[in-house]
Motif scaffolding. Structure first.
Motif, short mmCIF file in Angstrom:
data_model
loop_
_atom_site.label_atom_id
_atom_site.label_comp_id
_atom_site.label_asym_id
_atom_site.label_seq_id
_atom_site.Cartn_x
_atom_site.Cartn_y
_atom_site.Cartn_z
N CYS A 50 25.58 10.39 14.45
CA CYS A 50 26.66 9.75 15.21
C CYS A 50 26.18 9.49 16.64
O CYS A 50 25.55 10.34 17.26
N CYS A 60 28.47 12.14 18.87
CA CYS A 60 28.42 13.60 18.74
C CYS A 60 27.17 14.08 18.02
O CYS A 60 26.87 15.27 18.03
N CYS A 95 33.61 8.01 13.01
CA CYS A 95 32.96 9.30 12.78
C CYS A 95 34.01 10.34 12.38
O CYS A 95 35.02 10.50 13.07
N HIS A 120 33.73 13.45 12.52
CA HIS A 120 33.59 14.64 13.37
C HIS A 120 34.25 14.46 14.73
O HIS A 120 34.98 15.32 15.19
N CYS A 121 33.97 13.36 15.36
CA CYS A 121 34.49 13.18 16.72
C CYS A 121 35.44 12.00 16.82
O CYS A 121 36.05 11.79 17.86
ZN LIG Z 1 30.78 11.67 16.03
#
Ligand SMILES: [Zn+2]
Length: 117
Positions: free
Chosen positions: A16, A19, A30, A32-33
């Motif tokens: 990413c 992140c 993403c 995750h972030c």
């Molecule tokens: Zn990310």
């Protein structure tokens, strides 16, 4: 059961842009972030861009050098040929030899260029 079932992903994972976690290249955001540009801005890093430019130039060079060698061989065969049908065969033969020489020649040029660039 709030989690959406994950589909098996065969795509390559990229880091990413925001992140650094693994994200499918085709992911819209993403996981995750939440970044909406996990692959990074549309304009790639300067280094990546340079690499792509060099590769494109190498491809063009390969085509040009091969065509030039094949053309030169064809011309040589046509000039050196006895005339008539034999001359055409000679031209074809030398053209082929030129192409065979041209490909590795272009590779050598590409390698030496990438070393000195
Ligand atoms: Zn990310």
């Amino acid at each position: 059961m709030g989690q959406a079932r994950r589909q098996p992903r065969r795509q390559e994972l990229i880091d990413c842009h925001d992140c650094g976690n693994g994200v499918s290249f085709s992911a819209v955001a993403c996981p995750h972030c939440g970044s909406t540009e996990p692959a990074g801005p549309a304009v790639q890093s300067r280094r990546e861009l340079q690499r792509l430019r060099i590769e494109a130039a190498n491809d063009r060079r390969l085509v040009v050098v091969t065509a030039l060698c094949a053309g030169a061989g064809t011309l040589y065969g046509a000039v050196m040929g006895a005339g008539g049908a034999a001359s055409w065969w000679a031209a074809l033969g030398y053209g082929f030899v030129g192409a065979v020489i041209g490909v590795p020649a272009a590779f050598v040029i590409n390698i030496s260029r990438s070393l000195f660039d």
